[in-house]
Design an enzyme around this catalytic site. Structure first.
Site, PDB file in Angstrom:
ATOM      1  N   SER A  29     -13.073 -25.641  -6.516  1.00 48.54           N
ATOM      2  CA  SER A  29     -11.481 -25.440  -6.801  1.00 48.54           C
ATOM      3  C   SER A  29     -10.803 -27.041  -7.413  1.00 48.54           C
ATOM      4  O   SER A  29     -11.267 -27.884  -7.190  1.00 48.54           O
ATOM      5  CB  SER A  29     -10.938 -25.575  -5.569  1.00 48.54           C
ATOM      6  OG  SER A  29      -9.541 -25.512  -5.528  1.00 48.54           O
ATOM      7  N   GLY A  30     -10.111 -26.684  -8.394  1.00 48.19           N
ATOM      8  CA  GLY A  30      -9.589 -27.763  -9.170  1.00 48.19           C
ATOM      9  C   GLY A  30     -10.470 -28.368 -10.388  1.00 48.19           C
ATOM     10  O   GLY A  30     -10.106 -29.064 -11.132  1.00 48.19           O
ATOM     11  N   THR A  52      -9.999 -21.644 -13.875  1.00 44.75           N
ATOM     12  CA  THR A  52      -8.930 -20.834 -14.640  1.00 44.75           C
ATOM     13  C   THR A  52      -8.621 -21.285 -15.877  1.00 44.75           C
ATOM     14  O   THR A  52      -8.269 -20.484 -16.766  1.00 44.75           O
ATOM     15  CB  THR A  52      -7.785 -20.986 -13.547  1.00 44.75           C
ATOM     16  OG1 THR A  52      -8.311 -20.595 -12.127  1.00 44.75           O
ATOM     17  CG2 THR A  52      -6.725 -19.748 -13.873  1.00 44.75           C
ATOM     18  N   ASN A  69      -5.691 -28.717  -5.660  1.00 39.19           N
ATOM     19  CA  ASN A  69      -5.250 -28.415  -7.296  1.00 39.19           C
ATOM     20  C   ASN A  69      -3.882 -27.822  -7.062  1.00 39.19           C
ATOM     21  O   ASN A  69      -3.704 -26.975  -6.012  1.00 39.19           O
ATOM     22  CB  ASN A  69      -6.281 -27.238  -7.607  1.00 39.19           C
ATOM     23  CG  ASN A  69      -5.920 -26.421  -8.967  1.00 39.19           C
ATOM     24  OD1 ASN A  69      -5.101 -26.818  -9.614  1.00 39.19           O
ATOM     25  ND2 ASN A  69      -6.769 -25.590  -9.556  1.00 39.19           N
ATOM     26  N   SER A 105      -4.145 -23.689  -7.514  1.00 35.50           N
ATOM     27  CA  SER A 105      -5.367 -23.271  -7.062  1.00 35.50           C
ATOM     28  C   SER A 105      -5.280 -21.903  -6.990  1.00 35.50           C
ATOM     29  O   SER A 105      -4.465 -21.088  -6.378  1.00 35.50           O
ATOM     30  CB  SER A 105      -5.764 -23.985  -6.061  1.00 35.50           C
ATOM     31  OG  SER A 105      -7.164 -23.500  -5.600  1.00 35.50           O
ATOM     32  N   SER A 106      -6.360 -20.931  -7.747  1.00 31.34           N
ATOM     33  CA  SER A 106      -6.470 -19.693  -7.634  1.00 31.34           C
ATOM     34  C   SER A 106      -7.015 -19.059  -6.315  1.00 31.34           C
ATOM     35  O   SER A 106      -7.939 -19.789  -6.039  1.00 31.34           O
ATOM     36  CB  SER A 106      -7.284 -18.924  -8.685  1.00 31.34           C
ATOM     37  OG  SER A 106      -7.463 -19.879  -9.891  1.00 31.34           O
ATOM     38  N   GLY A 159     -15.872 -21.520  -6.734  1.00 29.53           N
ATOM     39  CA  GLY A 159     -17.215 -22.130  -6.650  1.00 29.53           C
ATOM     40  C   GLY A 159     -17.468 -22.404  -4.894  1.00 29.53           C
ATOM     41  O   GLY A 159     -16.992 -22.131  -4.086  1.00 29.53           O
ATOM     42  N   GLU A 194     -18.109 -24.151  -1.676  1.00 28.24           N
ATOM     43  CA  GLU A 194     -17.189 -24.894  -0.825  1.00 28.24           C
ATOM     44  C   GLU A 194     -17.897 -25.569   0.371  1.00 28.24           C
ATOM     45  O   GLU A 194     -18.428 -24.705   1.176  1.00 28.24           O
ATOM     46  CB  GLU A 194     -15.996 -24.000  -0.568  1.00 28.24           C
ATOM     47  CG  GLU A 194     -14.965 -23.500  -1.545  1.00 28.24           C
ATOM     48  CD  GLU A 194     -13.845 -22.962  -1.268  1.00 28.24           C
ATOM     49  OE1 GLU A 194     -13.537 -22.648   0.015  1.00 28.24           O
ATOM     50  OE2 GLU A 194     -12.933 -22.635  -1.906  1.00 28.24           O
TER      51      GLU A 194
HETATM   52  N1  LIG Z   1      -9.362 -28.393 -19.991  1.00 37.30           N
HETATM   53  C1  LIG Z   1      -8.165 -29.049 -19.386  1.00 37.30           C
HETATM   54  N2  LIG Z   1      -7.567 -29.662 -19.897  1.00 37.30           N
HETATM   55  C2  LIG Z   1      -6.571 -30.163 -19.385  1.00 37.30           C
HETATM   56  N3  LIG Z   1      -6.269 -29.946 -18.221  1.00 37.30           N
HETATM   57  C3  LIG Z   1      -7.086 -29.326 -17.564  1.00 37.30           C
HETATM   58  C4  LIG Z   1      -8.299 -28.739 -17.961  1.00 37.30           C
HETATM   59  N4  LIG Z   1      -8.705 -27.831 -17.240  1.00 37.30           N
HETATM   60  C5  LIG Z   1      -8.131 -28.264 -16.058  1.00 37.30           C
HETATM   61  N5  LIG Z   1      -7.014 -28.981 -16.207  1.00 37.30           N
HETATM   62  C6  LIG Z   1      -6.149 -29.577 -15.092  1.00 37.30           C
HETATM   63  O1  LIG Z   1      -6.674 -29.243 -13.886  1.00 37.30           O
HETATM   64  C7  LIG Z   1      -5.963 -28.285 -13.212  1.00 37.30           C
HETATM   65  C8  LIG Z   1      -6.555 -27.491 -12.365  1.00 37.30           C
HETATM   66  O2  LIG Z   1      -7.585 -26.376 -13.263  1.00 37.30           O
HETATM   67  P1  LIG Z   1      -7.644 -25.071 -12.660  1.00 37.30           P
HETATM   68  O3  LIG Z   1      -8.312 -24.161 -13.871  1.00 37.30           O
HETATM   69  O4  LIG Z   1      -6.610 -24.350 -11.876  1.00 37.30           O
HETATM   70  O5  LIG Z   1      -8.796 -25.145 -11.517  1.00 37.30           O
HETATM   71  P2  LIG Z   1      -9.689 -24.274 -10.927  1.00 37.30           P
HETATM   72  O6  LIG Z   1      -9.205 -22.775 -11.231  1.00 37.30           O
HETATM   73  O7  LIG Z   1     -11.070 -24.260 -11.019  1.00 37.30           O
HETATM   74  O8  LIG Z   1      -9.351 -24.245  -9.385  1.00 37.30           O
HETATM   75  C9  LIG Z   1      -5.094 -27.583 -14.076  1.00 37.30           C
HETATM   76  O9  LIG Z   1      -3.660 -27.267 -13.426  1.00 37.30           O
HETATM   77  C10 LIG Z   1      -4.794 -28.183 -15.123  1.00 37.30           C
HETATM   78  O10 LIG Z   1      -3.686 -29.241 -14.876  1.00 37.30           O
HETATM   79 MG   LIG Z   2      -8.615 -21.205 -10.384  1.00 39.93          MG
END
Ligand SMILES: Nc1ncnc2c1ncn2[C@@H]1O[C@H](COP(=O)(O)OP(=O)(O)O)[C@@H](O)[C@H]1O
Ligand SMILES: [Mg+2]
Length: 1110
Positions: free
Chosen positions: A110-111, A115, A160, A163-164, A390, A392
């Site tokens: 997560s984070g 997404t 995050n 976070s989804s 992923g 956990e």
């Molecule tokens: N490629 C990227 N460039 C800039 N910031 C990113 C990038 N990927 C993730 N982030 C930062 O990390 C945070 C978490 O990403 P996210 O995709 O929501 O994580 P996940 O879905 O894996 O939990 C986002 O809100 C963003 O601020």
């Molecule tokens: Mg997510």
């Protein structure tokens, strides 16, 4: 490809290694070191073969621009430095061009950026696929589904801020051209426990905060909500606002996105009502009420929230209230109602809230699917994007982690399977011998969890369904007996004595050795969560709601469909959906994005080795590299390989003319690379060790340096030479120009000087000539003046002399004359009488007269009366005589002429004379008649046998016979008639037959009218009352008008008893035709043009005769 296009490679300007497969030596440390090195240089993407590792940079990087999209578009995977776009492009092109369905599997903690990665993939595909109004709408809807799902499914967690809290799999569907048609979204396991309780430092789902911050006062009032977060039990307060998140703005974005996706206004309203209802539900509290039977029964404490919630959902308050106090258990045909204590009531409340929310979420997903689903039935190509939680591993892991890790275990399985399969397929395709690769197959762990007979999930279900008291402990006991033997299962109580003394393994836990590490699960809550129980009373109460959406969400509450079977457990449902997902993924070509987060602080620039190491381990990345390197670490198509290294061998540099494969073979032999280090595939060269590749790269680098030096040298030489040549050329040009200029100047100067000298000389010469000329002229003038003076003097002298002489001569003559006269007078005085002078004068005159007459006599004069010639007068004083003589002579010769006339001629001339008297100067026709002799009979009446009879009819002698035109009074046209004139009458007869038409005695005629013009019209007027007056007057026309009228007139003047006929000459006269009087008017027409006289009837009373002007 144009010659100038630069061929690039992943290997260019590499920071660390761009592809982990090339890591040398391969160890966990070097792996993480490489990631760190790249991360520090903002290179967040690294490959393992075709897998992309993505490090979360936690800061915006300028690598997602439109230019980047263009850069990666249609380029081969290894051509540019690693990027998520390269993977997206590869996937999209192989979908579009090779018709292979794709899936993009994004995994990570997560984070870690899953997404975000999924959004980059989607936006890249959206940017490179087809365009057009319809396509853009589809794209927009697909992209706008994200904000909606994120608002309802994402929350701030400690890891995050966004976070989804659900797994998401989205199929994007394309047509044969690669244009998007629509999509299907599947959601997995929303973390619904978050609705009622959030861990410290985390928030509930975004939508609650967004609604309260962003909705208008009006909306809030309708939803009976208060803007203050603290009023709601379900909203944690410690992190209600998140830095960098503007809930109010997000709310507007979400509403807008919902509109774009296609939500109706009333649907949005219903959704918000449900969200509000959940908040209200959380505020309902219970108090115990003692019952007679000694049990406590729960009662709703403050009914206001309950009331408002019921109003919102259209529920009957009492029904819901009852559902919070009682629970009906139906078994077979029995219904047993038991009371709920306060704890149970809270449980029921929270279960309702969670169910309400998670069902609402599923409904949202379905509703979005309805909007974005492809509108056509044609076969579609599909690209799936999986953004799922992923692995956990927490301190305290529960049912959710168990489920999530199970899912990851499954994903890992297909990952290994597919990677290996792909690898194997490539070897087969390339005709290279496949050597078996040793790797850890996690199928055994999957089996531990999902086996239908003795898998953990099956055991849990069995426990849940078992009658009797069921607790988490009984479930653990069961596991301990069933799974104890399993290699990957660990428990304190298991038969396996190994863990009896393991204090890291508490009693109420079991541990599973996942492929990514050991995870300790606490059994507490497993049974409840798996059961996911919602009392039937509650679902039935919900079904009764007067609210379309709620009714839809609780179909099992429909009393007519009471189903006594227990609903499937959460574990069962999840297993089934994971099964479907796996099946789905197996049909597609996988593309992996492995997300890693560099630190736990959501901070840029921090790279926590231990944290990354942990993720690398459980993502099995080392494993991944090993599998990839098991056979041959590196492979490349022959053309790019030859292109890249051809400078290393003389035969292949600079151009290889043969097959690329042969070139590579020549190259490698030349470089003496050991044979076991490579294998020749059909289209690719396979290199066993990265070492070899780096050897080639190093050689290339050196060679490039040499080449660069050489090129530099040649270029510098060439440049200098060029510069020199240019300078030389320029110098020549400049010199030439300068010389030209200098010569020009010199020439001009000389020329100027020459001109000056010339002009001076010319001036001097001219002045000299002028001087001479002037002198000459002055001399000439002097001569002329002198001679003029001289001549003048001479002339004046001569004139004086001549005058003198003349005066003298005149004086002499006068004197002489006087003297002579004196002398004569003295001499002849005695001979002259007094009138001698008169006599001399008369004599002189006589002599002159004599001479004149004699001269006249000598001249022969013409005897013709029309000859006007006469000699010129000799003397002025004889003028009168001369004219008188002329008159007399003329009269005399006329008499002589007349005396020769016969009787007939005389009559003729008399007639002519009469004509002259009548018409001269009166009628324009007259002059033309003067020359015509008046013949009288023009038809030769007596000789023409045709007119024999007519001749005999006329008693008197015919004076005139001719053909005339009789003018028709009706139309003014003339008709030919024979006209006879005798002494007593005139006759009009037919010209052809000679038959008499009219005979009029002359005495009956009163007058004749003619015009002054040059025409032959004449009107014979008959006296009124005369016998022949019946027919009226006669309007005739004849060329011989003058003769006719003259004769007519003369007949009258000849006989004494008759009045002379009157002749009117006028341009307008009246003619009596029977009863009518018609005016005949003559006008002067255009000059003669051959038409002659035209007579036209103008109206009843007017005949117009147009006579051509002469
Ligand atoms: N490629 C990227 N460039 C800039 N910031 C990113 C990038 N990927 C993730 N982030 C930062 O990390 C945070 C978490 O990403 P996210 O995709 O929501 O994580 P996940 O879905 O894996 O939990 C986002 O809100 C963003 O601020
Ligand atoms: Mg997510």
């Amino acid at each position: 490809m144009s010659k100038m296009e630069v061929k690039t490679s992943l290997l260019d300007n590499m920071i660390g290694v761009g592809d982990m497969v090339l890591l040398e030596p391969l160890s966990e440390d070097s792996f993480i070191g490489n990631l760190k090195n790249r991360f520090d240089h903002n290179e967040i993407y690294t490959y393992i073969g075709s897998v992309v590792i993505s490090m979360n940079p936690y800061k915006p990087l300028p690598i997602y621009t439109a230019e980047k999209v263009e850069e990666y578009r249609n380029r081969n995977f290894y051509e540019l430095s690693p990027h998520i776009y390269a993977l997206a492009d590869e996937a999209y092109r192989s979908l579009r061009d090779q018709d292979k369905d794709q899936c993009i599997l994004i995994t990570g903690e997560s984070g870690s950026g899953k997404t975000e990665a999924s959004k980059f993939v989607m936006s890249y595909v959206a940017a490179v696929c087809g365009k057009g109004q319809e396509v853009n709408k589809v794209k927009e809807q697909l992209l706008q589904s994200n904000p909606v799902l994120e608002a309802f499914g994402n929350a701030k967690t400690v890891r995050n801020d966004n976070s989804s809290r659900f797994g998401k799999y989205m199929d994007i569907e394309f047509d044969f051209k690669g244009d998007p048609l629509g999509g299907v979204i599947s959601n997995y396991l929303l973390e619904k426990s978050r609705v009622v309780k959030q861990p410290r430092g985390e928030r509930n789902f975004h939508i609650f905060y967004q609604l309260l911050s962003g909705a208008s006062e009006d909306t809030l009032k309708k939803l009976k909500l208060d803007r203050d977060f603290s009023k709601y039990n379900y909203l944690s307060l410690d992190s209600a606002t998140v830095n960098g998140l503007d809930d109010a703005a997000s709310f507007r974005t979400v509403r807008n996105a919902m509109q774009i996706v296609g939500f109706m206004e009333d649907e949005v309203q219903s959704v918000l009502e449900l969200v509000a209802a959940v908040l209200k539900l959380g505020n309902i509290e219970f108090k115990p009420e003692s019952r007679v039977n000694g049990f406590d029964e729960s009662r709703v404490k403050d009914k206001n929230d309950l009331k408002e919630m019921c109003e919102l959902l259209g529920l009957e308050q009492s029904v819901l209230e009852r559902a919070f106090s009682f629970r009906t258990v139906e078994a077979k045909m029995e219904k047993v109602s038991t009371t709920l204590n306060v704890a149970q009531a809270y449980y029921a409340r929270d279960a309702l809230a969670k169910n309400l929310y998670s069902r609402l979420f599923s409904w949202l997903v379905n509703r979005i699917n309805e909007s974005i689903k492809a509108q056509t039935k044609v076969r579609k190509k599909v690209m799936g994007v999986l953004d799922i939680y992923g692995f956990e591993i927490f301190e305290d892991n529960s049912f959710e982690q168990f489920i999530i890790n199970y899912c990851n275990e499954k994903l890992q399985q297909i990952f290994i399977e597919l990677t290996l399969r792909e690898e194997q397929e490539e070897y087969v395709r390339e005709g290279i011998e496949w050597t078996n690769i040793e790797y850890f197959n996690n199928a055994i762990i999957c089996d531990l969890i999902e086996n239908n007979q003795n898998g953990i999930l099956a055991m849990l279900d069995e426990e849940c369904l078992r009658p009797g008291t069921v607790t988490d402990e009984t479930f653990l006991d069961k596991l301990n007996t069933v799974c104890a033997e399993h290699q990957h299962f660990e428990s304190r109580q298991s038969k396996n004595s190994k863990f009896l003394t393991d204090h890291s393994l508490p009693h109420n836990c079991f541990r599973i050795q996942h492929y990514a590490g050991k995870v300790l699960y606490r059994v507490e809550g497993f049974v409840d969560k798996n059961n996911d129980l919602l009392y039937r009373d509650l679902s039935q109460a919900m079904y009764k709601a007067n609210h379309s959406l709620i009714k839809l969400l609780f179909p099992e509450g429909n009393p007519s469909k009471v189903n006594l079977k227990r609903p499937p457990t959460a574990g069962f449902q999840f297993k089934a959906s994971v099964g479907t997902l796996m099946k789905n993924l197996l049909t597609k070509n996988p593309n992996y994005i492995r997300c890693i987060k560099p630190n736990d602080k959501k901070a840029a620039h921090i790279f926590t080795d231990s944290l990354v190491c942990h993720q690398v381990r459980y993502l099995g990345l080392m494993e991944n590299v090993r599998v990839r390197r098991a056979g041959y670490a590196f492979r490349q198509a022959y053309e790019p390989c030859l292109e890249r290294y051809k400078m290393l061998c003389k035969q292949t540099w600079p151009h290889w003319r043969g097959q690329a494969r042969d070139g590579v073979e020549v190259l490698l032999t030349d470089l003496q690379v050991p044979v076991e280090e490579f294998a020749y595939g059909r289209s690719k060269i396979f290199i066993r060790n990265p070492r070899t590749l780096f050897f080639l790269e190093e050689k290339r680098r050196q060679c490039l340096e040499d080449l660069a030096t050489l090129i530099q040298k040649i270029f510098r030489g060439w440049k200098s030479r060029r510069q020199f040549l240019l300078l030389k050329k320029s110098q020549v040009v400049v010199a030439a120009w300068y010389r030209r200029y200098a010569q020009q100047k010199k020439y001009q100067k000389i020329r100027c000087s020459a001109l000056v000298v010339q002009s001076f000389i010319r001036g001097w010469k001219a002045r000299k000539i002028l001087r001479e000329l002037k002198y000459k002229k002055r001399c000439e003038e002097a001569v002329t003046t002198i001679s003029a003076y001289w001549h003048g003097t001479q002339a004046r002298r001569e004139l004086k002399r001549l005058k003198e002489e003349a005066r003298r001569k005149h004086a002499i003559a006068v004197i002489w004359a006087y003297w002579l006269g004196l002398k004569v007078r003295r001499e002849y005085r005695k001979f002259f009488r007094a009138n001698a002078g008169k006599k001399i004068y008369d004599f002189t005159i006589q002599r002159i007269m004599q001479k004149y007459f004699l001269g006249l006599k000598k001249t022969t004069l013409s005897m013709s009366p029309i000859d006007k010639s006469w000699p010129a007068k000799p003397y002025g004083f004889l003028e009168g005589t001369h004219q008188e003589l002329r008159r007399i002579f003329h009269l005399w010769r006329c008499k002589k002429y007349r005396s020769k006339f016969t009787k007939e001629m005389k009559a003729t001339y008399e007639e002519k004379l009469a004509a002259s008297e009548l018409f001269k100067d009166k009628k324009a026709l007259y002059p033309s008649s003067v020359g015509q002799p008046f013949k009288g009979d023009y038809v030769e009446l007596s000789k023409n046998p045709k007119y024999q009879k007519l001749n005999s009819l006329v008693e008197d002698k015919v004076l005139l016979a001719d053909v005339v035109s009789k003018i028709n009074r009706a139309n003014g046209k003339g008709a030919p008639r024979m006209f006879l004139l005798t002494k007593n009458n005139f006759v009009l007869a037919d010209q052809k037959t000679g038959q008499v038409k009219t005979s009029v005695p002359l005495p009956d005629l009163s007058s004749v009218s003619v015009s002054t013009q040059n025409d032959g019209f004449f009107a014979l007027r008959v006296k009124e009352g005369a016998t022949s007056a019946a027919k009226g007057d006669f309007l005739l026309s004849s060329d011989r008008l003058i003769e006719i009228i003259t004769k007519l007139h003369r007949i009258g003047s000849a006989s004494a008893d008759r009045n002379q006929i009157k002749i009117d000459i006028s341009d307008e006269f009246l003619v009596q035709f029977k009863q009518d009087k018609v005016c005949v008017k003559f006008i002067q027409g255009a000059p003669k043009n051959g038409n002659g006289v035209i007579c036209k009837r103008k109206n009843n009373r007017l005949l117009e005769v147009s006579v051509p002007s002469p």
